[in-house]
Scaffold this motif. Sequence first.
Motif, PDB file in Angstrom:
ATOM      1  N   LYS A 240       0.806  -1.217   0.000  1.00 53.11           N
ATOM      2  CA  LYS A 240       0.000   0.000   0.000  1.00 53.11           C
ATOM      3  C   LYS A 240       0.842   1.271   0.000  1.00 53.11           C
ATOM      4  CE  LYS A 240      -3.883   2.231   2.351  1.00 53.11           C
ATOM      5  NZ  LYS A 240      -4.895   2.111   3.447  1.00 53.11           N
ATOM      6  N   TYR A 241       1.957   1.261   0.733  1.00 55.55           N
ATOM      7  CA  TYR A 241       2.697   2.512   0.926  1.00 55.55           C
ATOM      8  C   TYR A 241       4.026   2.577   0.177  1.00 55.55           C
ATOM      9  CZ  TYR A 241      -0.717   3.222   4.589  1.00 55.55           C
ATOM     10  OH  TYR A 241      -1.900   3.367   5.273  1.00 55.55           O
ATOM     11  N   SER A 242       4.386   1.498  -0.519  1.00 57.19           N
ATOM     12  CA  SER A 242       5.642   1.527  -1.254  1.00 57.19           C
ATOM     13  C   SER A 242       5.527   2.467  -2.447  1.00 57.19           C
ATOM     14  CB  SER A 242       5.985   0.113  -1.740  1.00 57.19           C
ATOM     15  OG  SER A 242       7.205   0.133  -2.448  1.00 57.19           O
ATOM     16  N   PRO A 243       6.453   3.431  -2.578  1.00 55.83           N
ATOM     17  CA  PRO A 243       6.409   4.382  -3.699  1.00 55.83           C
ATOM     18  C   PRO A 243       6.644   3.678  -5.027  1.00 55.83           C
ATOM     19  CG  PRO A 243       7.873   5.145  -1.954  1.00 55.83           C
ATOM     20  CD  PRO A 243       7.566   3.719  -1.664  1.00 55.83           C
ATOM     21  N   LYS A 244       6.046   4.194  -6.050  1.00 53.45           N
ATOM     22  CA  LYS A 244       6.190   3.613  -7.389  1.00 53.45           C
ATOM     23  C   LYS A 244       6.935   4.592  -8.308  1.00 53.45           C
ATOM     24  CE  LYS A 244       3.555   0.079  -6.287  1.00 53.45           C
ATOM     25  NZ  LYS A 244       3.259   0.482  -4.907  1.00 53.45           N
ATOM     26  N   ASN A 245       7.859   4.018  -9.069  1.00 52.27           N
ATOM     27  CA  ASN A 245       8.562   4.787 -10.111  1.00 52.27           C
ATOM     28  C   ASN A 245       9.315   6.002  -9.564  1.00 52.27           C
ATOM     29  OD1 ASN A 245       7.483   3.038 -12.082  1.00 52.27           O
ATOM     30  ND2 ASN A 245       5.584   4.239 -12.114  1.00 52.27           N
TER      31      ASN A 245
END
Length: 330
Positions: A240-245
């Motif tokens: 849910k909280y892992s940043p993307k790109n």
Amino acid sequence: MRRVPTSDPAKLAILLIFLSTFFTEAKSAPPLDPFMFENEKNISQCWTDNYWDCTKCECKLSSSSVTINIAIGILGLLTTFVALISYFFAKEIRRIPGDIIFGITIGDFVWAVIWVVMDMYRAANSNEPFDPQSRICYNSSALYNISAHLTNSYSICFFIFYLNTLRKSLKSASFPHAAYHIFPIAYALGYFCYETKEKYYGMSIYGTCTQKTLNSIIVPAYTIFIYIVIPGYILYYVHKYSPKNEKYFEKTQEFLEHYRVYLLALAIMVYIQSFCDIIQAYFVEEYYEALVNNQSNFFLDAVRFIATVTRVMHPVVLTTIRLLDPNIKC
């Protein structure tokens, strides 16, 4: 960037583990009703304080079990030995979380040594009666359980480290690294004192000096619960909280993706072992019935074999994943 909750999941995880200390070792309900066969009364007398008493009823170690245990134990011994040697001679392996994985490996190594040495000793003295109350059996059982508690508690600490890796990247959250070692050692010593008081150490109904057979399924059932709650929450949080790109989090993402395999594999292995323990606890008297009649129970033998193989797969999987870590360049 997504908002991070203000609660501390690391504290939640530790709280769950400490609570499990009291619930998993709690006194169980009255013994399971004996199976209906001719010597039912004799079977019911084999239990003492919810433990199978090997001084009252036979606890036999079969020759096939000795062979399997030695073979599987040697595999675990070789795997953990490779992991330990790599830690001492490869600087990259010692990088965080190398010290936590080292703690897990120590527990696995001690387990493998006890497994191999005790079964070789029993095989060499197969023609002589073995006292289930002997000092060598008691000491082996104590070391076996201490190593198991170290492995389990260090594994939980690795889960917390895994979670804190993301939290630290998101909001510079701090967690004392020494706690990853203080907690497992205190946890194992605490369990040792408790189990010594409860006379937990000794021979199982299967003739191994691991732990006395308990007439309850509370321990494996609660273990399954713990390994559903903690890994499940961690995977949910990371997803849910892992940043993307975001390039800034590239290394963090690489670490999380790689060790997620270990987290999932460990949870699955714990499920398998715990379900096997539940089956064995439920059918323990049926196993004894076959034993006194010089018969074999293929189903229970298969369950025990699956549990043993699953146990040795833990150091194999952990060592493989650690050596294949993309952030390690030996």
